[in-house]
Design a protein around this motif. Structure first.
Motif, PDB file in Angstrom:
ATOM      1  N   MET A   1       2.060  -4.416  -2.775  1.00 53.89           N
ATOM      2  CA  MET A   1       1.489  -3.275  -2.064  1.00 53.89           C
ATOM      3  C   MET A   1       2.441  -2.528  -1.114  1.00 53.89           C
ATOM      4  N   VAL A   2       3.127  -3.235  -0.395  1.00 48.44           N
ATOM      5  CA  VAL A   2       4.235  -2.311   0.740  1.00 48.44           C
ATOM      6  C   VAL A   2       5.288  -1.845  -0.147  1.00 48.44           C
ATOM      7  N   LEU A   3       5.655  -2.675  -1.281  1.00 45.40           N
ATOM      8  CA  LEU A   3       7.045  -2.007  -1.999  1.00 45.40           C
ATOM      9  C   LEU A   3       6.441  -0.714  -2.794  1.00 45.40           C
ATOM     10  N   CYS A   4       5.114  -0.789  -3.077  1.00 43.54           N
ATOM     11  CA  CYS A   4       4.618   0.346  -3.934  1.00 43.54           C
ATOM     12  C   CYS A   4       4.145   1.457  -2.939  1.00 43.54           C
ATOM     13  N   LEU A   5       3.849   1.263  -1.518  1.00 44.05           N
ATOM     14  CA  LEU A   5       3.707   1.992  -0.658  1.00 44.05           C
ATOM     15  C   LEU A   5       4.955   2.705  -0.110  1.00 44.05           C
ATOM     16  N   GLY A   6       6.030   1.876  -0.101  1.00 42.71           N
ATOM     17  CA  GLY A   6       7.383   2.620   0.434  1.00 42.71           C
ATOM     18  C   GLY A   6       7.935   3.530  -0.925  1.00 42.71           C
ATOM     19  N   ALA A   7       7.569   3.135  -2.041  1.00 38.09           N
ATOM     20  CA  ALA A   7       7.675   4.024  -3.042  1.00 38.09           C
ATOM     21  C   ALA A   7       7.175   5.230  -3.118  1.00 38.09           C
ATOM     22  N   SER A   8       5.969   5.039  -2.639  1.00 39.60           N
ATOM     23  CA  SER A   8       5.055   6.471  -2.588  1.00 39.60           C
ATOM     24  C   SER A   8       5.665   7.339  -1.508  1.00 39.60           C
TER      25      SER A   8
ATOM     26  N   ILE B   1      -3.318   8.110   1.742  1.00 38.06           N
ATOM     27  CA  ILE B   1      -4.246   7.944   0.416  1.00 38.06           C
ATOM     28  C   ILE B   1      -3.951   6.520  -0.241  1.00 38.06           C
ATOM     29  N   PHE B   2      -2.753   6.087  -0.102  1.00 37.05           N
ATOM     30  CA  PHE B   2      -2.465   4.779  -0.803  1.00 37.05           C
ATOM     31  C   PHE B   2      -3.288   3.825  -0.107  1.00 37.05           C
ATOM     32  N   VAL B   3      -3.187   3.708   0.933  1.00 39.78           N
ATOM     33  CA  VAL B   3      -3.847   2.516   1.968  1.00 39.78           C
ATOM     34  C   VAL B   3      -5.444   2.724   1.707  1.00 39.78           C
TER      35      VAL B   3
ATOM     36  N   THR C   1       1.792  11.429  -5.273  1.00 43.55           N
ATOM     37  CA  THR C   1       2.672  10.243  -5.330  1.00 43.55           C
ATOM     38  C   THR C   1       1.670   9.076  -4.937  1.00 43.55           C
ATOM     39  N   ALA C   2       0.892   9.086  -4.020  1.00 41.57           N
ATOM     40  CA  ALA C   2      -0.086   7.763  -3.821  1.00 41.57           C
ATOM     41  C   ALA C   2      -0.780   7.383  -4.932  1.00 41.57           C
ATOM     42  N   TRP C   3      -1.451   8.441  -5.721  1.00 41.74           N
ATOM     43  CA  TRP C   3      -2.010   7.937  -6.895  1.00 41.74           C
ATOM     44  C   TRP C   3      -1.294   7.236  -7.986  1.00 41.74           C
ATOM     45  N   LEU C   4      -0.088   7.967  -7.987  1.00 45.03           N
ATOM     46  CA  LEU C   4       1.044   7.263  -8.897  1.00 45.03           C
ATOM     47  C   LEU C   4       1.315   5.925  -8.534  1.00 45.03           C
ATOM     48  N   SER C   5       1.540   5.686  -7.138  1.00 51.01           N
ATOM     49  CA  SER C   5       1.992   4.405  -6.766  1.00 51.01           C
ATOM     50  C   SER C   5       0.753   3.404  -6.913  1.00 51.01           C
ATOM     51  N   ILE C   6      -0.413   4.021  -6.631  1.00 51.29           N
ATOM     52  CA  ILE C   6      -1.410   2.951  -6.833  1.00 51.29           C
ATOM     53  C   ILE C   6      -1.610   2.643  -8.121  1.00 51.29           C
ATOM     54  N   TYR C   7      -1.505   3.614  -9.233  1.00 53.80           N
ATOM     55  CA  TYR C   7      -1.704   3.184 -10.755  1.00 53.80           C
ATOM     56  C   TYR C   7      -0.535   2.184 -11.042  1.00 53.80           C
ATOM     57  N   ILE C   8       0.724   2.295 -10.560  1.00 52.80           N
ATOM     58  CA  ILE C   8       1.903   1.362 -10.787  1.00 52.80           C
ATOM     59  C   ILE C   8       1.462   0.000 -10.114  1.00 52.80           C
ATOM     60  N   TYR C   9       1.045  -0.033  -8.900  1.00 47.02           N
ATOM     61  CA  TYR C   9       0.463  -1.122  -8.241  1.00 47.02           C
ATOM     62  C   TYR C   9      -0.377  -1.871  -9.170  1.00 47.02           C
TER      63      TYR C   9
ATOM     64  N   LEU D   1      -1.003  -1.657 -12.240  1.00 48.17           N
ATOM     65  CA  LEU D   1      -0.427  -2.026 -13.450  1.00 48.17           C
ATOM     66  C   LEU D   1       0.404  -3.236 -13.464  1.00 48.17           C
ATOM     67  N   LEU D   2       1.189  -3.326 -12.557  1.00 47.11           N
ATOM     68  CA  LEU D   2       2.160  -4.632 -11.971  1.00 47.11           C
ATOM     69  C   LEU D   2       1.299  -5.582 -11.477  1.00 47.11           C
ATOM     70  N   SER D   3       0.307  -5.645 -10.798  1.00 49.27           N
ATOM     71  CA  SER D   3      -0.627  -6.912 -10.255  1.00 49.27           C
ATOM     72  C   SER D   3      -1.420  -7.398 -11.438  1.00 49.27           C
ATOM     73  N   LYS D   4      -1.622  -6.539 -12.387  1.00 55.72           N
ATOM     74  CA  LYS D   4      -2.436  -7.272 -13.624  1.00 55.72           C
ATOM     75  C   LYS D   4      -1.449  -7.843 -14.588  1.00 55.72           C
ATOM     76  N   LYS D   5      -0.208  -7.247 -14.780  1.00 54.26           N
ATOM     77  CA  LYS D   5       0.631  -7.634 -15.683  1.00 54.26           C
ATOM     78  C   LYS D   5       1.262  -9.030 -15.305  1.00 54.26           C
ATOM     79  N   TYR D   6       1.775  -9.111 -14.117  1.00 54.19           N
ATOM     80  CA  TYR D   6       2.497 -10.219 -13.533  1.00 54.19           C
ATOM     81  C   TYR D   6       1.732 -11.150 -12.547  1.00 54.19           C
ATOM     82  N   VAL D   7       1.563 -12.420 -13.091  1.00 49.31           N
ATOM     83  CA  VAL D   7       0.363 -13.310 -12.498  1.00 49.31           C
ATOM     84  C   VAL D   7       0.900 -13.771 -11.125  1.00 49.31           C
ATOM     85  N   TYR D   8       2.347 -13.677 -11.048  1.00 49.95           N
ATOM     86  CA  TYR D   8       3.028 -13.788  -9.775  1.00 49.95           C
ATOM     87  C   TYR D   8       2.445 -13.142  -8.778  1.00 49.95           C
ATOM     88  N   TRP D   9       2.134 -12.110  -8.625  1.00 52.82           N
ATOM     89  CA  TRP D   9       1.468 -11.228  -7.754  1.00 52.82           C
ATOM     90  C   TRP D   9       0.043 -11.357  -7.564  1.00 52.82           C
TER      91      TRP D   9
END
Length: 190
Positions: A58-65, A121-123, A170-178, A180-188
């Motif tokens: 979340m913090v990484l995606c927020l920073g990217a946003s 908006i991201f938060v 950018t918040a919407w885009l970052s939420i979308y990426i977040y 996607l990544l959180s579903k794709k990688y079980v690690y998260w």
């Protein structure tokens, strides 16, 4: 386009025209990006604390946003449009109340508004629905930072509106990426 600029200028002069020493000090404080660093640190810490590994994502995606919002507003649009800030515009700067300096030459679009709305908006999208009070406070915070830029004489309302829209995008885009990544990688998920 000239009519829109004239409306933006008239609205700016109206909003910028109300000043007193108390609000001058408050708006300078609100507009100072360094004042908010502890808030950002606490926010990042809370996201990680309550969400563990997902919080780090979340913090990484927020920073990217925020980084993307800042790059689009300052790195691309300000030099491209080269619209003078109100305090630098010779046609109206005699009527501008600028309290704390003028900043860079160009103002379209507001990086402060883009960055504040990117965070808010991201938060807001991450928070559960029942957290409506905190969501409302985040929106008020982003709007206060944005309005402070008009109050201080460094941005037109149109600069603020465009910046806010970039931040929301950018918040919407970052939420979308977040998501996607959180579903794709079980690690998260752990």
């Amino acid at each position: 386009m000239d009519e829109l600029k004239a409306i933006d200028q008239a609205l700016f002069l109206e909003l910028n025209g109300y000043h007193n020493p108390f609000w001058d000090a408050v708006m300078v404080l609100i507009s100072n990006k360094y004042v908010w660093f502890p808030f950002y640190g606490v926010l990042a810490g809370l996201l990680i604390y309550f969400n563990k590994r997902r919080g780090l994502l979340m913090v990484l995606c927020l920073g990217a946003s925020v980084g993307l919002a800042d790059f689009i507003s300052s790195g691309i649009l300000k030099p491209y449009f080269a619209r003078l800030r109100p305090c630098h515009d010779q046609l109206i700067n005699a009527n501008v109340n600028f309290v704390d300096g003028c900043g860079g030459l160009y103002g379209f679009v507001s990086s402060h508004a883009a960055n504040a709305f990117a965070v808010a908006i991201f938060v807001i999208f991450l928070l559960p629905k029942k957290q409506w009070v905190f969501k409302g406070l985040l929106l008020v915070w982003a709007m206060a930072i944005s309005y402070s830029r008009v109050y201080l004489g460094v941005h037109y309302p149109g600069d603020i509106t465009a910046g806010a829209l970039i931040g929301v995008g950018t918040a919407w885009l970052s939420i979308y990426i977040y998501r996607l990544l959180s579903k794709k990688y079980v690690y998260w998920q752990q």
